[in-house]
Every structure is written in C-alpha cells, then in structure tokens.
Design a protein around this motif. Structure first.
Motif, mmCIF file in Angstrom:
data_model
loop_
_atom_site.group_PDB
_atom_site.id
_atom_site.type_symbol
_atom_site.label_atom_id
_atom_site.label_comp_id
_atom_site.label_asym_id
_atom_site.label_seq_id
_atom_site.Cartn_x
_atom_site.Cartn_y
_atom_site.Cartn_z
ATOM 1 N N GLU A 130 -30.446 103.503 52.773
ATOM 2 C CA GLU A 130 -31.316 102.450 52.270
ATOM 3 C C GLU A 130 -31.954 102.907 50.961
ATOM 4 O OE1 GLU A 130 -35.185 99.784 53.681
ATOM 5 O OE2 GLU A 130 -34.289 101.274 55.044
ATOM 6 N N GLY A 131 -31.950 102.032 49.983
ATOM 7 C CA GLY A 131 -32.546 102.351 48.686
ATOM 8 C C GLY A 131 -31.567 102.899 47.666
ATOM 9 N N LEU A 132 -30.355 103.299 48.136
ATOM 10 C CA LEU A 132 -29.362 103.844 47.208
ATOM 11 C C LEU A 132 -28.439 102.726 46.739
ATOM 12 C CD1 LEU A 132 -28.179 106.375 45.837
ATOM 13 C CD2 LEU A 132 -26.627 106.586 47.802
ATOM 14 N N LYS A 133 -28.496 102.414 45.457
ATOM 15 C CA LYS A 133 -27.671 101.336 44.907
ATOM 16 C C LYS A 133 -26.220 101.776 44.793
ATOM 17 C CE LYS A 133 -31.617 99.479 42.379
ATOM 18 N NZ LYS A 133 -32.235 99.256 41.052
ATOM 19 N N GLU A 134 -25.342 100.803 44.867
ATOM 20 C CA GLU A 134 -23.906 101.080 44.869
ATOM 21 C C GLU A 134 -23.473 101.855 43.629
ATOM 22 O OE1 GLU A 134 -20.055 101.288 46.164
ATOM 23 O OE2 GLU A 134 -21.832 100.653 47.286
ATOM 24 N N ASP A 135 -24.043 101.525 42.482
ATOM 25 C CA ASP A 135 -23.607 102.183 41.240
ATOM 26 C C ASP A 135 -24.054 103.641 41.162
ATOM 27 O OD1 ASP A 135 -26.305 101.504 40.917
ATOM 28 O OD2 ASP A 135 -26.127 101.396 38.739
ATOM 29 N N ARG A 136 -24.921 104.086 42.081
ATOM 30 C CA ARG A 136 -25.414 105.462 42.065
ATOM 31 C C ARG A 136 -24.658 106.369 43.028
ATOM 32 N NH1 ARG A 136 -27.875 108.134 38.146
ATOM 33 N NH2 ARG A 136 -28.311 106.420 36.737
ATOM 34 N N ARG A 137 -23.942 105.796 43.972
ATOM 35 C CA ARG A 137 -23.301 106.620 44.994
ATOM 36 C C ARG A 137 -22.362 107.659 44.399
ATOM 37 N NH1 ARG A 137 -19.881 104.775 49.144
ATOM 38 N NH2 ARG A 137 -19.480 102.837 48.019
ATOM 39 N N ALA A 138 -21.591 107.265 43.389
ATOM 40 C CA ALA A 138 -20.573 108.165 42.837
ATOM 41 C C ALA A 138 -21.161 109.329 42.060
ATOM 42 C CB ALA A 138 -19.615 107.381 41.947
ATOM 43 N N VAL A 139 -22.424 109.216 41.636
ATOM 44 C CA VAL A 139 -23.008 110.272 40.798
ATOM 45 C C VAL A 139 -24.238 110.909 41.429
ATOM 46 C CG1 VAL A 139 -22.082 109.300 38.670
ATOM 47 C CG2 VAL A 139 -24.352 108.595 39.446
ATOM 48 N N ILE A 140 -24.547 110.545 42.673
ATOM 49 C CA ILE A 140 -25.754 111.091 43.294
ATOM 50 C C ILE A 140 -25.633 112.588 43.553
ATOM 51 C CG2 ILE A 140 -25.013 110.567 45.653
ATOM 52 C CD1 ILE A 140 -28.600 110.332 44.219
ATOM 53 N N GLY A 141 -24.418 113.076 43.863
ATOM 54 C CA GLY A 141 -24.245 114.505 44.104
ATOM 55 C C GLY A 141 -24.573 115.333 42.883
ATOM 56 N N GLY A 142 -24.021 114.944 41.738
ATOM 57 C CA GLY A 142 -24.303 115.659 40.495
ATOM 58 C C GLY A 142 -25.757 115.557 40.096
ATOM 59 N N GLY A 143 -26.329 114.343 40.225
ATOM 60 C CA GLY A 143 -27.726 114.154 39.851
ATOM 61 C C GLY A 143 -28.673 114.964 40.712
#
Length: 493
Positions: free
Chosen positions: A257-270
């Motif tokens: 919850e709260g994680l937008k679709e466009d962020r999933r692919a880069v959340i690990g690096g961020g």
C-alpha cells in the motif's frame, strides 16, 4: 512581475518528466497544474552512452504532450531543464534538437551543481522560514544531490553519479531482491558517496530533508504501513522496508500500500542508496520535502525577471575575481560592445545584450593560465566550470564568444547563420579591437548597421587619421569575416 502571471517549469529527469505550472501572487508561486509521466530515459542509455531510439521516442512523445499544454506561454515564462541522463548521453544534441521543437521551448542541460542549487531553492521556498541548518538529499534516477544551507542560501552543494534507476539496473537487473544484491548496492553507493562525509557530516546540519521521487515514495509506503508518521522517514522504517522487499523476493511480486506502480521497478535501487546516505551521514530521521527541482526552476525564473537579482551576473563577477580579470578593462570592453549592439540590435534582444555583456566581462578570463592563446584558455574554462545560475549550453555559448574574439571567424565551430550570435560576436571583436590600447576608445560618430547581407561599420570623417592603429584593426576585421554568411564593410572616413 505582475500578480497573476503564469510560470511553467519542465523537469526532464532520468526516471520521470514533470511539468509544473504556477501562478505568481505577491512574491509566491501557487501551483495551478502538475503533470508527471514515467519516461525512464535513464535506462535507455546503451553501452556507448547513447540514448536508444525507443528512449528518445518516449521522451519526444511526452514533450509533445507537455508542449500542447504550454502553447501560448511566453518564452520568458517557461524553463525546461534536463539532468543526469542527458548530461551523460553522447547523442543528447539529437534528442534536444527535436525535443525543443516538440516542447516549443529550449531545453537547458544543467550541471550537477546547478541541479543541486535549484533543488535547494525548490525545497527552501516551500518550507516555513527558520534559521535551521538544513541538509537536503535528492536521490534521482541517475544522480544524487546533497545540499547544506540556511533559509534560501545553499552553503555547500554536491552531485554524485548514483541513483535509483542506475542502481536498479546494475544491482537488481532482473528485478530480484536478495541480501547479496542489497549488500553490494549499498557498499557501492557508499563508495561513491564517501567523500560527502567531510562536508555533510551531522555537525553541519540540524534537520534532514528528502526531496523528489525516492524520498517521496519511501515516505508514502512507511506512512501507509504505520511505520512512521506521515512525511517522515526513519532508520527503523528503512530497515522494515528492506525486510519487506527481501520477503517479496522480486519487484514483480512486490505489493505494498502506498507504492505506486511506476516506482516498483526502481524501489530496490532507490532504497539501497537512501540506506547508504542514512548510514554515511548518520541520519536518524528525514522529513519528506514538498519542493524539488521544478519549483526551484520556477523561482529561478522569477529571480531572473527582478532587477538586480539574476544570480548569473553575480556568478560572472565571481569568476572575474577568481581568475584575476582586469575589471576596469573588462567593463570598458563590455560598454563598447553594448554600445555597438544597441545600434544594430533587433527587437526583443535584451537577453542577448546581457549575454554579450557577460562574454565581454569574461573575455580575458584565460589570461590567468597564459597570455598566449588566452581566448582558447578562456573558452576551455567556461566549458569546464560549474557556474551557479548557468545552464551548460549558456556557458558553452559564452565560451564560443570568448574563443571567437580573435582569429578568422569562419574557423569558429558555431552557427554563424544565427543573426543574433553573429551580431554578438562582431560587437565583441570590434570592442576588443577598439580597446586595444586599454583605454576608453573614442566612439563618437562610430555607427554599426545591420541589413540582410551583413554589417556596415562607419566612422566620422578624420577618425581613421586620428586613430590609425584602430583603423588598421577594423580593416583586418573585414578580412576575418570573409567566407562567412555575413559581409562586413567599413567606412572609416
């Protein structure tokens, strides 16, 4: 600037392109509209650091949509800035040329330090005013900016080539979240950011702020899960999120919850970069800032329109002092060049006159290195310096003018078909020639005219006899412009 004036900023980031439209009201800019598109240009750089065709097409399509929304905005009320991906891309000119056409406005590639300055302005303008010493951390797609400042003044800025897109590509390429991948990503991020510790240590600031995508995304996830108050990132919250990603095992299986679709692919690096920043700078808690680069660009537009507040003029003065420029002579050349420019200028060329003045004030900046070929040294300095307020293309154009003050014009690698640039160059060259004796020249009766074919420089009767060396230099200038798109004629009386 009048109340009600609309201003717009376009941020071409490595992960997303953003458009912010605001309305100026009593010294502040109120948001009118905000558009964001996930373009992911940052993962469109190939092994040769060229943007792929697909990455360029995605960017152009987004800029075309933004351009439609901006139709009718005066050029002076729009600022478009590009960051790390386009700083790196070797074929950026191809993208920028068409991209500027699609958007309808020029796109400035800004240096990392200029990006940091604008980020700080955007953050500071949207915070309550206080004397607190602030640390601002902005983790973008391919770069991370760190700034320490108070109120609206940044005291230290830095930019590092580490970001959410780049680190996700490098350490989580298949989208897999493993303890080894996170460990490697955090160690690598610390290796890049390690030199920041000396400047951005805990004693240098009191409150830490995180701006832009990564901080905002992490803050939303932690708040939605009840792991931290809204708008706050804690060290324990980062540990919790790290554990959740490991449990999910991959970006594809991650649902939060709260994680937008466009962020999933880069959340690990961020997340890995953010954890590295927390560890290195000993941060326990970070506030999520509302302002970012685009707001800084809006307020920078505002500052440029206020008399005496354009940061670039102060930067030019700072460069003159740093490189020991003869201030009196530089002002003499600038005044002479502007006098000629005013006579032949076209409509709406006040900005061109300002840039000519800067080039004239900096024309001897290379003398500190060597008086021989000082024009080449000056151009090199301007092409390779970080100058607050300036975009990379602006500095390059100033460098070309400084380089072109001597020698044959046709050998200059510049767009000589541009009538404004040609006039700027001519005025600088003539001013340098007229001021050759390092004293104020007699320009009474000296006129410069421009027509469709070229330029005509005319003096009062007897001027050439009174100033034979100056007359000789001006006749040589006629030769220098041969085989260019412009013909120069002189009538020296």
């Amino acid at each position: 600037m009048q109340n009600g004036t609309r201003l717009a900023a376009v941020d071409l980031g490595s992960n997303s392109f953003r458009l912010e439209i605001g309305r100026y009201e009593f010294g502040h800019i109120q948001r009118v509209e905000y558009l964001k598109e996930t373009v992911r240009q940052g993962n469109g750089l190939d092994e040769n650091r060229n943007l792929t065709q697909d990455a360029m097409e995605r960017g152009w399509a987004c800029l075309a949509r933004f351009g439609e929304r901006l139709a009718g905005f005066p050029r002076t009320q729009v600022r478009a800035v590009a960051t790390q991906t386009l700083r790196e891309a070797r074929n950026r000119e191809e993208f920028l040329s068409r991209g500027s056409q699609m958007l309808g406005y020029p796109i400035d590639v800004i240096s990392g330090l200029e990006e940091a300055r604008l980020i700080y302005q955007g953050v500071a303008r949207l915070l309550a005013q206080s004397d607190e010493r602030r640390l601002v951390v902005d983790i973008g797609g391919r770069s991370t900016e760190l700034i320490v400042g108070q109120q609206f003044t940044p005291h230290a800025v830095a930019s590092f080539r580490v970001g959410s897109v780049a680190w996700s590509q490098r350490y989580f390429a298949q989208g897999e979240f493993t303890p080894g991948a996170f460990a490697a990503a955090e160690i690598a991020a610390k290796a890049v950011l390690d030199e920041a510790v000396e400047t951005f240590h805990p004693g240098a600031w009191e409150v830490a702020y995180g701006s832009s995508g990564t901080a905002g995304a992490v803050g939303e996830v932690l708040a939605a899960a009840g792991q931290a108050p809204s708008g706050v990132i804690t060290r324990s919250g980062l540990d919790w999120l790290h554990e959740r990603l490991l449990r999910a095992g991959s970006a594809d299986r991650l649902r939060m919850e709260g994680l937008k679709e466009d962020r999933r692919a880069v959340i690990g690096g961020g997340l890995s970069v953010l954890r590295a920043v927390f560890d290195l700078l000993e941060i326990d808690e970070m506030q999520v800032a509302q302002g970012a680069l685009r707001q800084g660009a809006l307020y920078d537009l505002l500052d440029r329109e206020q008399p005496g507040t354009d940061l670039r003029s102060a930067t030019v003065q700072g460069l003159m002092e740093r490189f020991g420029v003869d201030t009196e002579h530089a002002q003499r050349v600038a005044a002479t060049a502007l006098n000629l420019f005013e006579q032949a200028r076209g409509a709406d060329s006040a900005r061109a006159a300002l840039k000519l003045q800067w080039a004239a004030r900096l024309h001897e900046i290379g003398c500190r290195i060597s008086h021989s070929d000082y024009h080449r040294h000056g151009a090199y300095i301007l092409d390779n310096t970080d100058a607050a307020g300036f975009a990379v293309p602006e500095l390059h154009r100033l460098g070309v003018l400084v380089l072109g003050q001597r020698g044959k014009v046709r050998k200059l690698d510049a767009d000589l078909t541009d009538p404004v640039f040609a006039l700027q160059l001519l005025c600088l060259r003539v001013a340098v020639a007229l001021c050759h004796a390092r004293r104020t020249p007699d320009t009474q009766g000296l006129t410069l005219r421009r027509d469709s074919l070229g330029f005509c420089l005319q003096a009062r009767p007897g001027w050439a006899l009174a100033y034979p060396q100056s007359a000789h230099l001006l006749r040589e200038e006629v030769v220098a412009w041969q085989k260019t798109p412009w013909e120069l004629t002189v009538d020296l009386g």
